[in-house]
Design a protein around this motif. Sequence first.
Motif, mmCIF file in Angstrom:
data_model
loop_
_atom_site.group_PDB
_atom_site.id
_atom_site.type_symbol
_atom_site.label_atom_id
_atom_site.label_comp_id
_atom_site.label_asym_id
_atom_site.label_seq_id
_atom_site.Cartn_x
_atom_site.Cartn_y
_atom_site.Cartn_z
ATOM 1 N N GLY A 1 1.135 -14.014 -11.209
ATOM 2 C CA GLY A 1 2.132 -14.367 -12.320
ATOM 3 C C GLY A 1 2.911 -13.129 -12.463
ATOM 4 N N THR A 2 2.641 -11.849 -12.031
ATOM 5 C CA THR A 2 3.582 -10.848 -12.350
ATOM 6 C C THR A 2 4.985 -10.804 -11.222
ATOM 7 O OG1 THR A 2 2.391 -9.511 -10.886
ATOM 8 C CG2 THR A 2 1.876 -9.219 -13.081
ATOM 9 N N VAL A 3 5.704 -10.209 -11.500
ATOM 10 C CA VAL A 3 6.925 -9.813 -10.670
ATOM 11 C C VAL A 3 7.042 -8.574 -9.863
ATOM 12 C CG1 VAL A 3 8.345 -11.573 -11.960
ATOM 13 C CG2 VAL A 3 8.476 -9.251 -12.503
ATOM 14 N N PRO B 1 7.406 -14.394 -9.081
ATOM 15 C CA PRO B 1 5.928 -14.281 -9.039
ATOM 16 C C PRO B 1 5.149 -15.045 -7.465
ATOM 17 C CG PRO B 1 6.479 -15.074 -11.052
ATOM 18 C CD PRO B 1 7.778 -15.144 -10.563
ATOM 19 N N SER C 1 6.096 -12.115 -5.051
ATOM 20 C CA SER C 1 5.388 -10.966 -5.359
ATOM 21 C C SER C 1 3.916 -11.349 -4.777
ATOM 22 C CB SER C 1 5.478 -10.774 -7.008
ATOM 23 O OG SER C 1 6.527 -10.648 -7.415
#
Length: 242
Positions: A160-162, A183, A186
């Motif tokens: 879920g991070t960018v 995301p 990523s």
Amino acid sequence: MLTPIHCITLSTVRYNDRNNIVAVYSLENGRMSLLVSAGNSREARRRRALMMPMSLLECVADIRPGRDIVNIDDVRQSAVFAELHTNPYKMAVAMFMAEFLGVVLRESPADSHLFSYVSYALRVLDGADDRGTANFLPVFLYRLAHFLGIEPDTGTYQAGTVFDMADGIFRGSVPLHGRYLDPRESAWLNIFSRVSWKSMSRLRLNKHGRRRAIAVAMEYYTLHFASLSNLNSPAVLEGLFD
């Protein structure tokens, strides 16, 4: 001083009526400029044939203090490629690599690890199957970042991070500068961190995904090497693998 050197050829430009200058990255001295005859003698033609982009060579260089362009002798191949300079797809990738490395290694000193990485990557490309050839460039560019000191910090990745392309880290929120991967992309970048030369043929990328991976890599590198924005070969690659 006459010094044996091992080098990777990058580009050739006309110097005068009698000579060309060949830019190389050498194991012993980093980026160098070699003086090579542009004549029509048998030996001159042989040397030019050996110095196609991304060839691996051994030669004896006459290195003298204060001289930027080096005379060479006793040129020979240190690796004989079966397909790199005959297969049109592999040759296009090699031409891109030569143009790309010609920019990012413009002022580079000797680095044995970097030299070994590029040399080995060329052998991998030469022996790759069709899918491996198609996937080679995104994998090469990702792994090269380690040797140039700009490798993405995958230790900061969580689902879920960018990916912050300016700082090379994954973040929980979108950075204000706007240069980031969403995301989904990523997550793909994190997958690339685990792809090896042996597994790259199994990487399931369609044409769009492959083009996007190369475009993202070029955007990331251009943030760190601004002059890469002037490269010509990415457009050629897009047409070739379309």
